[in-house]
Design a protein around this motif. Structure first.
Motif, short mmCIF file in Angstrom:
data_model
loop_
_atom_site.label_atom_id
_atom_site.label_comp_id
_atom_site.label_asym_id
_atom_site.label_seq_id
_atom_site.Cartn_x
_atom_site.Cartn_y
_atom_site.Cartn_z
N VAL A 1 -10.30 2.65 -18.80
CA VAL A 1 -9.70 1.37 -18.41
C VAL A 1 -10.68 0.21 -18.65
O VAL A 1 -11.78 0.21 -18.10
CB VAL A 1 -9.28 1.42 -16.93
CG1 VAL A 1 -8.73 0.07 -16.47
CG2 VAL A 1 -8.24 2.53 -16.71
N ASN B 1 3.40 -3.52 -10.82
CA ASN B 1 3.00 -2.30 -11.51
C ASN B 1 2.96 -2.49 -13.03
O ASN B 1 3.57 -1.73 -13.78
CB ASN B 1 3.95 -1.14 -11.15
CG ASN B 1 3.39 -0.38 -9.95
OD1 ASN B 1 2.18 -0.14 -9.88
ND2 ASN B 1 4.25 -0.05 -9.01
N THR B 2 2.23 -3.51 -13.46
CA THR B 2 2.06 -3.76 -14.89
C THR B 2 0.56 -3.86 -15.18
O THR B 2 -0.25 -3.93 -14.25
CB THR B 2 2.72 -5.08 -15.32
OG1 THR B 2 2.19 -6.13 -14.50
CG2 THR B 2 4.24 -5.03 -15.15
N GLY B 3 0.23 -3.88 -16.45
CA GLY B 3 -1.16 -4.11 -16.84
C GLY B 3 -1.83 -2.88 -17.41
O GLY B 3 -1.45 -1.74 -17.12
N THR B 4 -2.84 -3.13 -18.28
CA THR B 4 -3.56 -2.04 -18.95
C THR B 4 -5.05 -2.06 -18.65
O THR B 4 -5.81 -1.27 -19.20
CB THR B 4 -3.36 -2.15 -20.48
OG1 THR B 4 -3.83 -3.45 -20.90
CG2 THR B 4 -1.90 -1.99 -20.87
N PHE C 1 -8.40 -4.54 -16.23
CA PHE C 1 -8.75 -5.54 -15.23
C PHE C 1 -9.46 -6.68 -15.93
O PHE C 1 -10.24 -6.45 -16.86
CB PHE C 1 -9.66 -4.93 -14.17
CG PHE C 1 -8.99 -3.86 -13.35
CD1 PHE C 1 -8.43 -4.15 -12.11
CD2 PHE C 1 -8.90 -2.55 -13.83
CE1 PHE C 1 -7.79 -3.16 -11.37
CE2 PHE C 1 -8.28 -1.56 -13.10
CZ PHE C 1 -7.71 -1.87 -11.86
N ASP D 1 -1.61 4.87 -9.25
CA ASP D 1 -1.56 3.58 -9.95
C ASP D 1 -2.59 3.54 -11.08
O ASP D 1 -2.33 3.01 -12.16
CB ASP D 1 -1.84 2.42 -8.97
CG ASP D 1 -0.65 2.19 -8.03
OD1 ASP D 1 0.24 3.05 -8.02
OD2 ASP D 1 -0.64 1.16 -7.33
N TRP D 2 -3.77 4.09 -10.79
CA TRP D 2 -4.83 4.13 -11.81
C TRP D 2 -4.35 4.89 -13.04
O TRP D 2 -4.51 4.44 -14.19
CB TRP D 2 -6.09 4.79 -11.24
CG TRP D 2 -7.23 4.85 -12.19
CD1 TRP D 2 -7.55 5.88 -13.04
CD2 TRP D 2 -8.21 3.81 -12.45
NE1 TRP D 2 -8.67 5.57 -13.79
CE2 TRP D 2 -9.09 4.31 -13.45
CE3 TRP D 2 -8.42 2.53 -11.93
CZ2 TRP D 2 -10.17 3.55 -13.93
CZ3 TRP D 2 -9.50 1.79 -12.40
CH2 TRP D 2 -10.36 2.30 -13.40
N ILE E 1 -2.00 2.90 -15.11
CA ILE E 1 -2.71 1.91 -15.96
C ILE E 1 -3.12 2.60 -17.26
O ILE E 1 -2.95 2.06 -18.36
CB ILE E 1 -3.95 1.34 -15.23
CG1 ILE E 1 -3.53 0.54 -13.99
CG2 ILE E 1 -4.76 0.45 -16.17
CD1 ILE E 1 -4.69 0.10 -13.10
N TYR F 1 -4.10 -5.89 -14.60
CA TYR F 1 -3.32 -5.08 -13.66
C TYR F 1 -2.70 -5.96 -12.59
O TYR F 1 -3.35 -6.83 -12.02
CB TYR F 1 -4.25 -4.04 -13.02
CG TYR F 1 -3.66 -3.31 -11.84
CD1 TYR F 1 -2.49 -2.55 -11.97
CD2 TYR F 1 -4.28 -3.36 -10.59
CE1 TYR F 1 -1.96 -1.85 -10.89
CE2 TYR F 1 -3.75 -2.67 -9.50
CZ TYR F 1 -2.60 -1.92 -9.65
OH TYR F 1 -2.07 -1.24 -8.58
N ASN F 2 -1.40 -5.73 -12.31
CA ASN F 2 -0.71 -6.45 -11.26
C ASN F 2 -0.11 -5.41 -10.31
O ASN F 2 0.84 -4.71 -10.67
CB ASN F 2 0.39 -7.33 -11.86
CG ASN F 2 1.16 -8.10 -10.82
OD1 ASN F 2 1.39 -7.62 -9.71
ND2 ASN F 2 1.58 -9.31 -11.18
N GLU F 3 -0.69 -5.29 -9.12
CA GLU F 3 -0.28 -4.20 -8.22
C GLU F 3 1.12 -4.38 -7.68
O GLU F 3 1.76 -3.42 -7.25
CB GLU F 3 -1.29 -4.04 -7.08
CG GLU F 3 -1.42 -5.25 -6.18
CD GLU F 3 -2.48 -5.03 -5.10
OE1 GLU F 3 -2.16 -4.31 -4.14
OE2 GLU F 3 -3.60 -5.56 -5.24
#
Length: 478
Positions: free
Chosen positions: A396, A417-420, A422, A449-450, A453, A412-414
């Motif tokens: 990541v 639940n999007t993003g690849t 930080f 969640d990790w 990602i 990442y947007n908690e």
């Protein structure tokens, strides 16, 4: 069929000092062969490995007038990986164990290369519609094309593109020397052409005379129009903004593939990484003498150790980064103060920090495959390839939002639940540290969640195929 010639000072697998070589070596393979005939021309350095030199076939030679000297030019050809490469031979200029030396020698060397590249075209019976020039070393080609080569029927109507891989490097030397060396008329050395702040500037000449300008990401194309990123050429770049395009670099997905990579211990893909990836981490911990613990949060860095790459930020908070539950693996060389910094922390925390102050392709693949996160806090980053490699390997990325990093890593947007990966916006050590801590919190407390990602990152396609389509569009528009 559109004919395109890439002109560049380096190219994988023949010679490489940076990302430029990856682009020139990989991109031509991905063009549609039915519509585009893309070939590459570069110097025949004595430092090119013998295995490639032995396969080259001599075509012809001629003598070139460069300013007041007559110089030999040999032309060699090699078909490799489905692409035709031409090598220009001259031992006076291209000997030594690296492609670059002192800048004053390089200024003459690449004036020679630019003129020789154009002069050799009629002899190899290849008339490109477009000459695609890469970085300052080829900056004189668009200038020569509009100058002495206009007299020849052969050259009339050939278009040129100038690609900026890193605006920081421009090929600057004093005006009088360049005038003598390049054999160009005084007419070209005015502030609206090659002259910049009293000196002559190769890259500026290329930008002024090229028909199109590209750079290696959309955000970088915007950034270089501002004084902070524009390296004193932002005025010119704004004036030519109408023919400026940002096209993000790609990655050779055959070479960087965790499913087949011969350099890593355990193979995996998007389906199997949850079980298999950790085997690489264990092997690397063993190899580097770090504490063997699957749960340790392992951060990788593969980079030139310079201010541009954000190492002053790391320097500022490295004691906090190396707190109990983090391991840091660094690979690269650069400024002495950063080499010493990592050596010192590897001595202080032998179970947590590994300082590999050299460059090794094999070790870099192992780091991409083994680490949990990959840190790239660059001050500026035209495109960056390391974050693309880490996404590909399910590691990541933690990056600063600049240039290609901003274009390729979605934060990442908690809540959604999007993003690849930080990212942080300001060039600030504590903002970087907080982002690392947030990533670590997600890694330990929200494992599902990790892994999501990682899923999204590995699903992204940053192969050259995408970028090649965009270059094809640009060629067709010309």
């Amino acid at each position: 069929m559109k004919k395109v010639l890439f002109a560049a000072s380096e190219c994988v697998p023949f010679i490489k000092t940076g990302g430029l070589a990856d682009v020139v070596g990989s991109l031509p393979k991905y063009f549609n062969k039915d519509k585009f005939d893309v070939r590459v021309m570069m110097p025949k350095y004595t430092a090119i490995p013998e295995e490639y030199k032995n396969q080259m076939q001599f075509i012809t030679h001629f003598y070139l007038e460069l300013a007041w000297r007559k110089q030999y030019v040999g032309i060699f050809r090699l078909d490799y990986g489905g692409v035709t490469f031409y090598f220009l031979d001259n031992e006076f200029y291209f000997s030594g164990n690296t492609p670059y030396g002192e800048i004053y020698q390089d200024i003459e060397k690449f004036a020679f290369f630019g003129k020789a590249a154009l002069s050799s075209l009629p002899l190899i019976d290849f008339r490109p519609d477009i000459i695609h020039c890469h970085d300052w070393q080829t900056g004189l080609i668009p200038v020569y094309l509009k100058d002495s080569f206009q007299q020849g029927e052969f050259f009339r109507g050939i278009k040129s593109i100038m690609t900026i891989h890193n605006l920081k490097f421009q090929g600057i030397w004093d005006k009088k020397t360049v005038m003598d060396t390049a054999g160009l008329d005084a007419y070209y050395f005015t502030p609206d052409k090659l002259e910049a702040y009293g000196d002559a500037n190769y890259l500026k000449g290329g930008l002024v005379y090229a028909d199109q300008i590209t750079t290696v990401s959309d955000t970088y194309a915007e950034e270089i129009r501002t004084p902070f990123y524009g390296e004193k050429l932002d005025g010119l770049i704004n004036a030519k903004a109408g023919c400026l395009t940002g096209i993000v670099n790609g990655l050779d997905y055959d070479e960087y593939n965790p499913k087949t990579d011969p350099l890593i211990v355990a193979h995996y893909d998007a389906r199997t990484f949850r079980k298999e990836k950790v085997k690489n981490k264990r092997a690397l911990q063993r190899e580097l003498g770090l504490a063997q613990d699957d749960r340790k949060f392992m951060i990788g860095i593969v980079s030139r150790l310079t201010d541009q790459k954000g190492f002053d930020l790391i320097d500022y908070v490295i004691e906090e980064i190396c707190s109990e539950d983090t391991q840091l693996v660094v690979l690269g060389t650069g400024e002495e103060k950063y080499e010493h910094l990592f050596r010192h922390f590897a001595w202080k925390y032998p179970e947590r920090v590994s300082a590999n102050i050299f460059y090794s392709n094999e070790r870099s693949h192992k780091i991409y495959a083994s680490c949990d996160a990959f840190l790239m806090p660059s001050l500026f980053e035209p495109c960056g390839l390391s974050q693309l490699m880490s996404l590909r390997y399910g590691t990541v990325p933690i990056v600063r939002e600049t240039g290609g990093l901003k274009d390729t890593v979605e934060p990442y947007n908690e809540y959604e639940n999007t993003g690849t990966g930080f990212s942080f916006a300001n060039y600030n050590a504590h903002e970087m540290l907080n982002t690392i801590r947030y990533a670590k919190y997600v890694y330990y407390e929200k494992k599902r969640d990790w892994n999501k990602i990682i899923d999204r990152g590995m699903a992204k396609d940053f192969s050259w195929a995408n970028s090649a389509r965009k270059y094809e569009d640009l060629y067709n528009r010309m």
